[in-house]
Scaffold this active site. Structure first.
Site, PDB file in Angstrom:
ATOM      1  N   GLY A  46       0.807  -1.209   0.000  1.00 18.68           N
ATOM      2  CA  GLY A  46       0.000   0.000   0.000  1.00 18.68           C
ATOM      3  C   GLY A  46       0.839   1.257   0.000  1.00 18.68           C
ATOM      4  CG  ASP A 169      -6.017  10.612   5.257  1.00 13.82           C
ATOM      5  OD1 ASP A 169      -6.958  10.982   4.534  1.00 13.82           O
ATOM      6  OD2 ASP A 169      -5.018  10.026   4.816  1.00 13.82           O
TER       7      ASP A 169
END
Length: 376
Positions: A46, A169
């Site tokens: 990722g 976030d």
């Protein structure tokens, strides 16, 4: 003056700081290079606004997720390690556990539990067009469990920790899934680690387009209600089974929040629910519509109208009726940036003279581009 000890597999380091004696594992850069086969791309699982993530295996065979922070820390090593200790002490069933770090030289690397089922972004949503995993079943009960679990994790960060942590976030790629598809929030505390600004107004806003609350995107105003907004968008994604921003869809359908609001206003909100849920024995369409209304409550343009995370948990648990609550118009992406006609552009720069906000980069080739905004 206390002594803070950091223990890795092969070494131990002590640093004197004010406060109680606390412990967190410290790994050498060499150990982590070995664990990831020299940070081999095949081990990369990722990448986000804070850095790249690799799957690694420690010397004792333990699988870990290794996040290499790409943003330079504005703190000294002692301050950074103090913050790391605070984060590593946090334990909740819906939060990813931080186990250690590397602070060798200029390297800032964090080690977390490795979760086999990856993130919601790579399983349920799959924004890059991969087929949904045949091994994972996202029926209604599973999605309900995920929504409530994420809400509980955020409520813990906001209301039970002292001082509270604002995530900044919240998004599908930061919601990881364990073997039983229980959700775990990742990356909490990173915005604080990498920013010297601890006030309610940030001079450096980093987030993901589509999840950003209007007041955070335009003014850098950091409050718990910015997280609530992002959670609301995530809630819509889970119920609808699609990403909040799909440039392949026609105008009026591209932005999920905008579409849900239109259908709410026309009394057709059930039409936006993921069609893969229809016909499943556990599917409760009324509850799904209630979840969508909670998402709209979370994303109201006026931040003071948004509920707290503990109130949201009660709503999702059915302990408070949301159908009778007034919902104001949400803060929409199209209110902030005129990007509807710019889907072919890979980079744009805009100056908003009213808010003195400069968009440094918007990569609209991605369905959920990471943007960084500076407020002069």
């Amino acid at each position: 003056m206390g002594c803070l000890s950091f223990c890795g597999s092969t070494k131990k380091q002590a640093i004197e700081i004010d406060g109680d004696v606390q412990r967190v594992k410290l790994y050498s850069y060499k150990e982590l290079k070995t664990a990831t086969r020299d940070f081999n791309l095949q081990c990369k699982i990722g990448e986000g606004g804070f850095g790249s993530v690799y799957k690694g295996r420690l010397r004792d065979g333990t699988a870990v997720a290794i996040k290499v922070l790409s943003t330079e820390s504005k703190q000294g090593i002692r301050e950074f390690l103090t913050e790391i200790t605070v984060v590593s002490d946090i334990s909740h069933e819906n939060l990813v556990k931080l186990h250690g770090c590397c602070v060798e030289g200029t390297h800032r690397i964090l080690l977390y539990n490795y979760l086999e089922n990856n993130s919601l972004s790579q399983t349920l949503l799959n924004p890059r067009g991969y087929s949904r995993s045949e091994q994972l079943v996202f029926n209604w009960e599973t999605r309900r469990k995920i929504c409530i679990g994420v809400a509980r994790g955020l409520a813990y960060l906001h209301e039970e920790l002292k001082p509270p942590i604002i995530h900044r976030d919240i998004k599908a790629s930061n919601i990881l899934l364990d073997n039983d598809l229980n959700p775990k929030i990742s990356d909490f505390g990173l915005a604080r680690l990498l920013s010297a600004d601890k006030t309610h107004v940030s001079t450096d806003v980093a987030g993901t387009l589509g999840y950003l609350a209007p007041e955070y995107a335009m003014r850098g105003q950091v409050t718990k209600k910015a997280d609530v907004y992002s959670f609301g968008v995530l809630l819509l994604e889970i119920v609808c089974g699609r990403h909040n921003n799909n440039p392949k869809l026609p105008a009026g359908h591209r932005f999920l929040l905008e579409r849900v609001w239109v259908l709410h206003e026309t009394g057709e909100i059930a039409n936006i629910v993921d069609t893969e849920l229809i016909g499943l024995p556990d599917f409760n369409v009324e509850e799904a519509c209630s979840f969508l209304r909670v998402g709209l409550l979370c994303t109201q343009g006026t931040l003071n109208y948004r509920p707290s995370m503990s109130s949201i948990v009660k709503m999702l648990m059915g302990q408070r009726d949301v159908n009778m609550l007034k919902i104001d118009r949400p803060g929409l992406i199209t209110d902030l940036f005129d990007i509807g006609k710019k889907t072919d552009s890979t980079t744009s720069k805009t100056r908003n003279t009213n808010s003195t906000t400069q968009i440094m980069s918007i990569n609209s080739s991605e369905s959920a581009p990471f943007i960084k905004i500076s407020h002069p």
